[in-house]
Motif scaffolding. Sequence first.
Motif, short mmCIF file in Angstrom:
data_model
loop_
_atom_site.label_atom_id
_atom_site.label_comp_id
_atom_site.label_asym_id
_atom_site.label_seq_id
_atom_site.Cartn_x
_atom_site.Cartn_y
_atom_site.Cartn_z
N GLY A 1 0.45 -1.23 -0.03
CA GLY A 1 -0.02 0.38 0.04
C GLY A 1 1.01 0.81 -0.32
N ALA A 2 2.52 0.93 -0.56
CA ALA A 2 2.82 2.33 -0.18
C ALA A 2 2.46 3.23 -1.61
CB ALA A 2 4.36 1.99 -1.07
N GLN A 3 3.09 4.24 -1.68
CA GLN A 3 2.83 5.69 -2.60
C GLN A 3 4.44 6.05 -2.72
OE1 GLN A 3 0.16 6.49 -3.98
NE2 GLN A 3 -1.18 5.41 -2.51
N LEU A 4 4.66 6.35 -3.56
CA LEU A 4 5.76 7.31 -3.78
C LEU A 4 5.98 8.69 -2.96
CD1 LEU A 4 5.49 5.64 -6.50
CD2 LEU A 4 6.61 7.14 -7.68
N ASN A 5 6.70 9.15 -1.90
CA ASN A 5 6.39 9.96 -1.26
C ASN A 5 8.09 10.63 -1.50
OD1 ASN A 5 7.27 8.04 0.47
ND2 ASN A 5 6.79 7.95 2.06
N GLY A 6 9.09 9.90 -1.55
CA GLY A 6 10.24 11.08 -1.77
C GLY A 6 10.65 10.43 -0.54
N ASP A 7 10.91 9.17 -0.03
CA ASP A 7 11.72 8.22 0.87
C ASP A 7 12.89 7.92 0.07
OD1 ASP A 7 10.92 9.54 3.06
OD2 ASP A 7 9.13 7.71 2.77
N THR A 8 12.62 7.79 -1.26
CA THR A 8 14.26 7.13 -2.20
C THR A 8 15.03 8.28 -2.78
OG1 THR A 8 12.50 6.12 -2.89
CG2 THR A 8 14.18 5.79 -4.19
N CYS A 9 16.25 7.98 -3.25
CA CYS A 9 17.55 9.17 -3.21
C CYS A 9 17.58 8.44 -4.10
CB CYS A 9 18.71 8.27 -1.91
SG CYS A 9 20.12 9.77 -2.52
N VAL A 10 17.08 9.87 -5.56
CA VAL A 10 17.62 8.93 -7.08
C VAL A 10 18.80 9.58 -7.27
CG1 VAL A 10 15.03 8.40 -6.66
CG2 VAL A 10 15.85 10.55 -7.27
N ARG A 11 18.74 9.46 -8.65
CA ARG A 11 20.26 9.56 -8.79
C ARG A 11 19.90 10.82 -8.84
NH1 ARG A 11 24.12 8.73 -12.59
NH2 ARG A 11 23.58 5.73 -13.42
N SER A 12 19.28 11.94 -9.44
CA SER A 12 18.73 13.57 -9.60
C SER A 12 19.47 14.00 -8.20
CB SER A 12 17.62 14.00 -9.66
OG SER A 12 17.04 13.75 -9.04
#
Length: 201
Positions: free
Chosen positions: A105-116
């Motif tokens: 039940g997760a959303q894309l909430n900015g808890d991921t460190c991405v390349r940019s």
Amino acid sequence: MKLPEEFPYCFWHPDVPAEQTLRDLLERYLRKDLLRYQIGRACAAGGYTSLYLGLDLLPDVAIAEVARDNLASGQAIYESIIASPTRWNCMDDYNRCLHSPLRPGAQLNGDTCVRSMLDKTLPLGNCSCLILPRPTFDITEDWCLDADGTLPWARAVDPKAVQLFCEPLPADLPTVDKDLFILMAAWSGKSNATYGCADQA
């Protein structure tokens, strides 16, 4: 490599491994669940759609965020995760591990460190280490230090983030500096998903 601490958490930055290298890793360490998700994330960064689909992973929002950040070649991976009826929160970038248990039940909430985000480095050199803030994410385990880095307060604020201050936050956040929203919520005393610029108009 046998112990968990011997494996780097992020091995897809600054350079994404070749697809065959990822296949070799998978074959050599087949039983390591975290590594399978790390390879999935490298696939999102490199646009290796067929390898990603062959991993048969849960649709993890961390992989979706990396794929969205690399939409030029990661769009198919991003869309496959977004289209899933249930998305999962599997990778924990704060602690560099898999969540236990994995969370549906997760959303894309900015808890991921991405390349940019990783490309926004902190300065190394004449600057005193005492004033460098610890990065929210340290998935490369190097504090994102670079000779040409910039202090966070010297960077321009993303216009997308400014726009979001004045409207309800979407269920899936775009790739922005989430710390800005945390600071704004603390400053305004609001913990809900609207910061209320419109209220002041």
